[in-house]
Design a protein around this motif. Structure first.
Motif, PDB file in Angstrom:
ATOM      1  N   PHE A  57       0.834  -1.202   0.000  1.00 44.66           N
ATOM      2  CA  PHE A  57       0.000   0.000   0.000  1.00 44.66           C
ATOM      3  C   PHE A  57       0.870   1.254   0.000  1.00 44.66           C
ATOM      4  N   LYS A  58       1.861   1.268   0.901  1.00 44.11           N
ATOM      5  CA  LYS A  58       2.724   2.451   1.011  1.00 44.11           C
ATOM      6  C   LYS A  58       3.572   2.641  -0.245  1.00 44.11           C
ATOM      7  N   LYS A  59       4.089   1.536  -0.774  1.00 45.52           N
ATOM      8  CA  LYS A  59       4.911   1.618  -1.994  1.00 45.52           C
ATOM      9  C   LYS A  59       4.107   2.176  -3.163  1.00 45.52           C
ATOM     10  N   THR A  60       2.863   1.715  -3.293  1.00 48.88           N
ATOM     11  CA  THR A  60       2.018   2.164  -4.401  1.00 48.88           C
ATOM     12  C   THR A  60       1.771   3.663  -4.311  1.00 48.88           C
ATOM     13  N   ILE A  61       1.411   4.143  -3.120  1.00 53.29           N
ATOM     14  CA  ILE A  61       1.154   5.572  -2.929  1.00 53.29           C
ATOM     15  C   ILE A  61       2.399   6.391  -3.261  1.00 53.29           C
ATOM     16  N   ASP A  62       3.546   5.953  -2.761  1.00 52.87           N
ATOM     17  CA  ASP A  62       4.783   6.692  -3.008  1.00 52.87           C
ATOM     18  C   ASP A  62       5.154   6.692  -4.485  1.00 52.87           C
ATOM     19  N   GLU A  63       4.940   5.563  -5.151  1.00 52.71           N
ATOM     20  CA  GLU A  63       5.337   5.435  -6.551  1.00 52.71           C
ATOM     21  C   GLU A  63       4.517   6.339  -7.469  1.00 52.71           C
ATOM     22  N   VAL A  64       3.253   6.594  -7.118  1.00 58.26           N
ATOM     23  CA  VAL A  64       2.414   7.467  -7.961  1.00 58.26           C
ATOM     24  C   VAL A  64       2.524   8.928  -7.550  1.00 58.26           C
ATOM     25  N   GLY A  65       3.389   9.213  -6.561  1.00 54.57           N
ATOM     26  CA  GLY A  65       3.619  10.605  -6.178  1.00 54.57           C
ATOM     27  C   GLY A  65       2.761  11.112  -5.043  1.00 54.57           C
ATOM     28  N   GLY A  66       2.170  10.185  -4.263  1.00 57.51           N
ATOM     29  CA  GLY A  66       1.315  10.601  -3.155  1.00 57.51           C
ATOM     30  C   GLY A  66      -0.104  10.878  -3.608  1.00 57.51           C
ATOM     31  N   VAL A  67      -0.979  11.182  -2.650  1.00 59.35           N
ATOM     32  CA  VAL A  67      -2.392  11.442  -2.967  1.00 59.35           C
ATOM     33  C   VAL A  67      -2.880  12.686  -2.238  1.00 59.35           C
ATOM     34  N   ASP A  68      -3.873  13.342  -2.817  1.00 58.93           N
ATOM     35  CA  ASP A  68      -4.514  14.506  -2.205  1.00 58.93           C
ATOM     36  C   ASP A  68      -5.851  14.094  -1.612  1.00 58.93           C
ATOM     37  N   VAL A  69      -6.076  14.442  -0.349  1.00 57.95           N
ATOM     38  CA  VAL A  69      -7.332  14.110   0.321  1.00 57.95           C
ATOM     39  C   VAL A  69      -7.884  15.330   1.040  1.00 57.95           C
ATOM     40  N   GLU A  70      -9.183  15.292   1.312  1.00 59.65           N
ATOM     41  CA  GLU A  70      -9.852  16.329   2.088  1.00 59.65           C
ATOM     42  C   GLU A  70     -10.065  15.777   3.494  1.00 59.65           C
ATOM     43  N   VAL A  71      -9.228  16.192   4.417  1.00 61.93           N
ATOM     44  CA  VAL A  71      -9.298  15.688   5.790  1.00 61.93           C
ATOM     45  C   VAL A  71     -10.551  16.237   6.467  1.00 61.93           C
ATOM     46  N   PRO A  72     -11.418  15.369   7.036  1.00 61.89           N
ATOM     47  CA  PRO A  72     -12.696  15.826   7.596  1.00 61.89           C
ATOM     48  C   PRO A  72     -12.590  16.546   8.937  1.00 61.89           C
ATOM     49  N   PHE A  73     -11.537  16.237   9.722  1.00 64.38           N
ATOM     50  CA  PHE A  73     -11.351  16.877  11.032  1.00 64.38           C
ATOM     51  C   PHE A  73      -9.909  16.642  11.494  1.00 64.38           C
ATOM     52  N   ASP A  74      -9.492  17.381  12.509  1.00 68.29           N
ATOM     53  CA  ASP A  74      -8.127  17.234  13.026  1.00 68.29           C
ATOM     54  C   ASP A  74      -7.986  15.938  13.815  1.00 68.29           C
ATOM     55  N   PHE A  75      -6.906  15.216  13.580  1.00 65.52           N
ATOM     56  CA  PHE A  75      -6.614  14.028  14.381  1.00 65.52           C
ATOM     57  C   PHE A  75      -5.156  13.626  14.181  1.00 65.52           C
TER      58      PHE A  75
END
Length: 331
Positions: A171-189
């Protein structure tokens, strides 16, 4: 008549043009050879990686709920069971499914429906003759992908055509290989790393760009979410849609061989090489906003000190019918 000097000049120009044309054609030919070599190498590396990840289910080429094998080249609707396997505590043996997501895809319409099944969902595990219901995430430890696929089919009453398991490293390798992902964080945690209890990641409400390790922490957090497992399921689907947007970028499609090679040791699937290539064409036009997310509704249930999620019968029937109609639009 044309003067002799003019004839010589014209002849020289023609010869010069021929030489230039030959050079251009030669350069184009060499470029074609190099380009074909690069593409051939990429295809070879991709297929080699796909081949090492392949593992068939003990059922033949189709689900028992299918009358015939799905033909991806004909762009028939199909389903894929995505399993995030938490196996670090067992040294890669057995393990449990940390995430269970059913993706149904209609290639012609370029649409997809995603359903996250809470890992504490109370079900009958396929092959268990005791009649005792337990958490669905234990199916993988009892019989791997085979048992999990059959259990999900029984729960949703739809065929699961393909499956893919990925562990935390993949999972981590895939995310890193595509350059990361952009998400909308719903709240602070905040959430600790999967590799170190002393390492924490802090997420702030709003748009954030996440690398592989951050994305895993973001997708796994549950205790601080007011919606519990349902909030976590939504974040997991959010990550998947963000990955879909990233993978479809030309820069990432160009390095599909590298991506396949990086994650092949951490992924298992029953998709054949030819089907993987067909999928590449199918997903080339997909965007995150082409995905509809579904929710399995139910209630909390405690038996002794053990927590379960109990699906509501009527709501479960609605989800079953929606997914069935999506897979069989002509019926």
């Amino acid at each position: 008549m044309m003067p002799e000097r003019v004839k010589v000049r014209v002849k020289k120009k023609k010869n010069k043009r021929k030489i230039i044309l030959k050079r251009i054609l030669l350069l184009f030919f060499l470029f074609s050879i190099v380009f074909a070599g690069i593409i051939g190498y990429k295809v070879y590396k991709t297929l080699q990686a796909a081949d090492s990840s392949y593992k068939e289910l003990d059922r033949g080429e189709k689900s028992k709920l299918r009358k015939e094998v799905v033909d991806l080249k004909k762009k028939q609707p199909f389903s894929v069971l995505l399993l995030g396997v938490e196996d670090y505590a067992t040294g890669g043996k057995g393990g449990r499914t940390d995430s269970i997501i059913v993706a149904t895809i209609n290639p012609k319409q370029k649409t997809m429906k995603l359903l996250s099944i809470p890992r504490d969902t109370r079900v009958e595990i396929s092959g268990d003759t005791s009649g005792t219901k337990t958490r669905i995430n234990s199916a993988y430890g009892k019989g791997g992908a085979q048992t999990t696929v059959e259990t999900v089919e029984k729960l949703l009453n739809i065929p699961i055509d393909y499956y893919a398991t990925v562990d935390f490293k993949g999972f981590k390798k895939t995310i890193d290989e595509v350059g990361g992902v952009d998400v909308e964080v719903p709240f602070d945690f905040n959430e600790k790393s999967d590799t170190s209890k002393s390492k924490k990641f802090y997420f702030q409400k709003g748009n954030m760009h996440l690398n592989g390790e951050e994305a895993l922490a973001y997708a796994r957090m549950r205790k601080q979410d007011p919606r519990g497992d349902f909030g976590r399921n939504d974040r997991q689907k959010q990550i998947l849609m963000a990955m879909l947007d990233q993978v479809s970028k030309p820069s990432n499609l160009a390095k599909i061989d590298t991506l396949a090679d990086q994650v092949s040791d951490n992924i298992t699937t029953n998709l054949r090489i030819t089907q993987v290539l067909a999928l590449q064409q199918i997903f080339s036009g997909f965007k995150g906003n082409d995905v509809e997310t579904l929710t399995l509704k139910g209630s909390d249930l405690y038996i002794g000190n053990k927590y379960f999620f109990q699906p509501d019968d009527e709501e479960l029937t609605k989800v079953q019918e929606e997914l069935y109609n999506f897979l069989y639009p002509d019926k």
